[in-house]
Scaffold this motif. Structure first.
Motif, PDB file in Angstrom:
ATOM      1  N   ASN A 188       5.479 -84.917-133.860  1.00 36.32           N
ATOM      2  CA  ASN A 188       4.534 -85.916-133.380  1.00 36.32           C
ATOM      3  C   ASN A 188       4.756 -86.256-131.926  1.00 36.32           C
TER       4      ASN A 188
ATOM      5  N   LEU B  51       3.726 -83.314-129.743  1.00 30.76           N
ATOM      6  CA  LEU B  51       2.278 -83.155-129.754  1.00 30.76           C
ATOM      7  C   LEU B  51       1.611 -84.253-128.937  1.00 30.76           C
ATOM      8  N   ALA B  52       2.135 -85.468-129.060  1.00 30.50           N
ATOM      9  CA  ALA B  52       1.570 -86.578-128.291  1.00 30.50           C
ATOM     10  C   ALA B  52       1.723 -86.326-126.802  1.00 30.50           C
TER      11      ALA B  52
ATOM     12  N   LEU C  86      -2.331 -83.903-134.629  1.00 28.50           N
ATOM     13  CA  LEU C  86      -1.514 -85.064-134.268  1.00 28.50           C
ATOM     14  C   LEU C  86      -1.704 -86.176-135.296  1.00 28.50           C
TER      15      LEU C  86
ATOM     16  N   ASN D 179       1.225 -87.371-138.034  1.00 29.26           N
ATOM     17  CA  ASN D 179       1.613 -88.779-138.033  1.00 29.26           C
ATOM     18  C   ASN D 179       1.469 -89.366-139.435  1.00 29.26           C
TER      19      ASN D 179
END
Lengths: 494, 517
Positions: B364, B367-368, B493, B497
């Motif tokens: 996460n 990817l963020a 994403l 999450n």
């Protein structure tokens, strides 16, 4: 499972696209061009390129069929004077044809799997047998077998090495039929006629056009170029390699002891190129000598085949024939060892003795092919592939053999005589010796002789070391064959 | 080998809420079954490793980034140049030397490794790294050497880390599952094509990160943080992972009072010492260390360079942000959105520092950062790809879908490098081995969405190869690719999450309690 294997092997081959292209690439491009652009009457006369057409007519027709598809990729490859043309499209096209024709191979193997009662272990043989193009050996039907072999001969005449075995087996097994009286056989004119006519028809189909044009002599001279010399450029690991090596050793002694020498011969065999070979001390060897020697050794195995023409004996004598031609033939290419290895692989899983012989042959044979891939970039690939193949086939066969043996009877140490134990150790040492050989030829040689002295030494040592292995496995197999009992039941159980 | 839905491990604890039933019988599973039947199970790892070498080597035979393209060549020349520069230029000039020609812009560990490679390479042929004159040097042998260096480093660092990871992660599963995981992870197309095709040393950074994970699994926090610092010291890109790592360690410290405080101090000291050691030669003046940092973080380069499959580049089609705002404003916008994006997962991890949660949070966080951060390169997709690939057996559908899209998003780069054939071969081979496209998922509509996405990819490829783009939009296909990929990335994403937050809680404690009994 087989489908998985085919798909996977296609991926494996696709990955190899950017690798080194041997001269074979140009050879086949040239043949595509010749068969496509020239009339038939010129095929065996064309010599603008050094790679003249030297395979029998069926192969020429095969190239012709392929060349019909070539314009889809790149028309330019079909111009006969376009020597060494290598556009991307050409490369892709030729690689693709290889992959597709190997699919034909898999079809043949599939037939094998369905005609014999296969158990799992034989799937391992698929990997080893993956270059074999003879469906004849795999089909139990004799007449079809004969026809297939005739067709095969007309594709690649290298299979002529194996012809005597086929001839004897088919004659004995097919043309002599069991009669009602136990033990005697009657010659069947009908079968002989069928076989003979089928084979003749095949040969006529192949050579017919050239006979009509009066070119038979030219075609045969292209197919059998006896001018090329006793030893091929890279020294196939056969008897003549040892013979030449012995000659070299004797030269050294002769110089010390002051014997008379054939002076012109001293420089000839170590050039690494194609040419006539002269020996300094040992008697000269001509083409007919090799022919006779080969025939004698082939006869030996054929006698036994004649007496008892079982399928098992046929396979083994086929292998032994291949051995004799390889070991004693004229201008033998290292690739010819495949002709021996592949039929051998089909029976190697049957018992431990055969397996060990095969193992030695396989390693020696494969290793002798290494010098063909001399570029450094490809050597990693070849080592990796061979390691993978080795692990899969040998470990697999070995573990299955042990498994079977443990199931049948308890393996007791006392059964093994001291002699066979010693032999086993020597064989193992020989095998490990390959690692040392690779180390020496690959790295050590370059370091010690940085200035390029003795450039032939790695090739020489490779040839000789492998020759020992090949000859040894030949002797071992012969011993098994000649001393083995004729047990009809063995075929059922294998 | 049982193929039932593995939601419960041997101890009766729920590992994952994974309803994805692996009913697909993939070629890889058939292969491992067959190995098991023929008593070759022990050899399976060796075979996988050998095959891995085979694939990487063959990909390596293709052109590298910038091969034969003067005057600037490409990433390969950059790496070669760094070997040359570290070898001949004194250390205090490393970050100043001729910055126009591929100046050093990675942290010192890359420089030290380059120095070692240069030293070894010079033993074979000093011409490859002769100062200044070897610019743009290209030869068969030097290519062989460089490719080998990537391969050897990968097999020394990344491959063992993956094996150790799998052995811990799937300890309660069958040996076939573990070998399967190793196979899928090591044949992941994206990393192979970038490291061994384009030419980079990402596997070193990724390997060090996995080692830090391994250490955390076995609760060697100090060593683990050293490993992660080394990863940071090798490529500053691994900062994408740092929020997750930081949240995990902080969470661990807070959870166990009072040992937590001691751990906190220990970790702080370790990190500082590690960084000081790594950067030591460059700490002699403020100006020097600033130069290094400026080289590592070139903030004046803009919101993004080239086309990358992240949020900003996709938005740019409609809202031309770069024209609307000043650079320092954009920096702040990007920082703000990135923080916003990582906050949920990191807070969740910090409050519940579980080992499984850590891997999801890595995905996460990375990817963020990829979606919202500043100056992202398309190759950075390899960072979220790492933890997601490690989760291949837990999330076969999502992990493979992500990897496929990630690889697709890098296609423009690979096309430029003339790596089209290996791209397709390795990609299709990996998907075929795992039968990934046929994987099941609930709700079933997602499967159709994934197939639709594959169709879109096929169409874009087809058009790209056969029809020239209109003159007004010469980059049409690249833009389409990027927009499509960033949409999927955003979707991923959100999904990961969601997965992280819905992972079972207190799993580690239950395991420890069980062990203690």
């Amino acid at each position: 499972m087989l489908k998985d294997l085919i798909i996977f092997s296609t991926f494996v081959k696709l990955l190899l696209f950017p690798t080194y292209r041997s001269t074979d690439f140009e050879v086949h491009r040239n043949w595509l061009a010749i068969t496509h652009s020239l009339p038939i009457s010129k095929w065996y006369y064309e010599d603008r390129s050094e790679w003249t057409l030297d395979y029998p007519p069926f192969f020429a027709w095969f190239e012709w069929i392929l060349s019909q598809f070539a314009p889809l990729a790149d028309k330019e490859m079909l111009r006969v004077d376009n020597l060494n043309y290598t556009s991307d499209a050409t490369i892709y096209f030729q690689r693709a044809t290889v992959i597709i024709s190997e699919l034909v191979l898999f079809y043949a193997l599939k037939k094998y799997l369905t005609t014999n009662n296969m158990k799992n272990k034989n799937l391992l043989n698929i990997l080893a047998a993956s270059i074999f193009l003879n469906p004849g050996i795999l089909i139990g039907n004799d007449l079809m077998c004969g026809i297939m072999f005739a067709v095969l001969l007309n594709f690649k005449h290298i299979f002529l090495y194996l012809a005597p075995a086929y001839f004897v087996y088919l004659l004995r097994h097919y043309c002599f039929q069991e009669t009602s009286i136990q033990g005697t056989k009657k010659f069947s004119l009908k079968h002989f006629f069928f076989l003979g006519v089928s084979v003749i028809i095949i040969f006529l189909l192949s050579f017919g056009p050239f006979i009509i044009m009066g070119q038979l002599g030219q075609v045969l001279s292209r197919l059998f170029p006896f001018k090329r010399g006793l030893c091929h450029a890279y020294w196939a690991p056969n008897f003549w390699a040892l013979y030449s090596a012995m000659d070299r050793v004797l030269i050294v002694f002769a110089k010390r002891l002051g014997w008379t020498l054939n002076e012109s011969a001293i420089g000839s065999i170590t050039r690494g190129l194609v040419g006539d070979v002269n020996f300094a001390l040992l008697p000269q060897v001509k083409a007919n000598h090799t022919f006779i020697l080969t025939l004698i050794f082939q006869m030996a195995s054929l006698v036994k085949l004649w007496k008892r023409p079982s399928y098992k004996n046929f396979l083994v004598s086929l292998i032994l024939n291949g051995y004799s031609s390889f070991l004693f033939g004229w201008h033998v290419h290292e690739k010819a060892i495949l002709l021996v290895m592949i039929p051998f692989s089909l029976i190697s899983a049957d018992n431990i003795a055969l397996f060990r012989s095969y193992m030695i042959l396989a390693v020696s044979g494969l290793y002798s092919l290494f010098p063909l891939l001399f570029k450094l970039t490809e050597s990693t690939i070849k080592i990796v592939i061979c390691l993978l193949w080795f692990i899969l086939t040998f470990m697999g066969i070995l573990s299955n053999l042990n498994y079977k043996r443990n199931n049948i009877k308890k393996y007791s140490q006392s059964n093994e005589s001291k002699l066979s134990y010693l032999i086993k150790i020597i064989e193992n040492i020989y095998m490990y010796g390959f690692i040392i050989l690779q180390f020496f030829t690959g790295i050590v040689h370059q370091i010690i002789y940085k200035d390029g002295k003795y450039p032939f030494l790695p090739l020489l040592s490779t040839s000789i070391y492998c020759a020992f292995g090949v000859i040894y496995s030949w002797i071992r197999l012969s011993v098994i064959y000649f001393l083995g009992k004729d047990d009809e039941n063995q075929e059922v159980n294998s | 080998m049982s193929k039932s839905s593995e939601t419960v491990d041997n101890n009766g604890f729920i590992i994952s809420n994974n309803d994805q039933d692996p009913v697909v019988d993939s070629p890889a599973e058939r292969w491992l079954n067959w190995l098991g039947q023929t008593n070759l199970g022990k050899c399976s790892t060796v075979i996988t490793l050998l095959f891995g070498i085979y694939v990487r080597w063959n990909v390596g035979l293709n052109p590298y980034s910038g091969q034969n393209i003067p005057p600037m060549y490409g990433d390969y020349e950059a790496q070669r140049h760094w070997m040359e520069l570290t070898l001949h230029v004194p250390m205090n000039r490393w970050y100043y030397y001729d910055l126009e020609w591929w100046g050093l812009d990675y942290p010192p560990l890359t420089a030290y490794v380059s120095w070692i490679c240069g030293k070894i390479g010079s033993m074979f042929n000093p011409e490859w790294f002769a100062l200044d004159v070897s610019r743009g040097f290209e030869s068969e042998e030097s290519k062989l050497f460089m490719r080998s260096s990537v391969l050897i480093l990968e097999y020394l660092i990344y491959v063992p880390s993956v094996i150790v990871f799998v052995n811990w992660w799937l300890a309660s599963k069958s040996w076939q599952k573990r070998r399967l995981a190793v196979l899928f992870i090591l044949l992941q197309p994206a990393l192979i094509l970038i490291d061994h095709g384009h030419f980079q040393y990402n596997s070193v950074m990724l390997g060090l990160t996995v080692w830090s994970l391994n250490c955390f699994f076995y609760e060697y926090y100090v060593i683990g943080s050293v490993a992660f610092c080394l990863a940071l010291g090798f490529k500053q890109m691994s900062l994408y992972f740092s929020p997750a790592i930081f949240a995990y360690l902080l969470g661990k410290c807070i959870k166990n009072k009072p040992q937590g405080f001691i751990l906190f101090v220990k970790l702080g000291v370790t990190v500082i010492i590690t960084f000081v050691i790594m950067f030591f030669p460059f700490l002699d003046s403020v100006e020097h260390i600033s130069q290094v940092i400026i080289r590592m973080f070139p903030l004046n380069r803009g919101l993004y360079e080239d086309k990358v499959a992240n949020f900003w580049c996709a938005i740019n089609i409609i809202i031309k942000l770069r024209e609307m705002f000043e650079i320092h404003v954009l920096t702040r916008i990007s920082l703000f959105t990135t923080l916003l994006a990582i906050l949920p997962s990191c807070i969740n991890l910090g409050l519940n520092p579980d080992k499984h949660r850590l891997v999801y949070c890595l995905a996460n966080s990375a990817l963020a950062f990829f979606m919202f951060s500043f100056q992202v390169h398309e190759k950075s997709i390899l960072l979220p790809a790492l933890p997601i690939t490690l989760l291949t057996l837990d999330e076969p559908f999502w992990s493979s879908w992500f990897n496929n899209v990630a690889l697709f998003s890098m296609f423009p780069l690979l096309k430029k490098d003339r790596l089209i054939l290996p791209y397709f071969v390795v990609w299709f081979m990996w998907n075929w081995m795992g039968s990934f496209v046929q994987r099941d998922v609930k709700p079933v509509v997602l499967r159709y969405i994934s197939w639709a996405s594959y169709l879109v990819m096929a169409v874009i490829h087809f058009f790209d190869f056969n029809i020239d783009p209109p003159k007004r939009y010469p980059d049409l296909y690249i833009v389409l690719n990027v927009t499509f990929s960033s949409g999927i990335h955003l979707f991923m994403l959100l999904y990961f999450n969601y997965r992280q937050i819905t992972l079972p809680y207190n799993l580690d404690e239950k395991k420890d309690k069980r062990k203690a009994e």
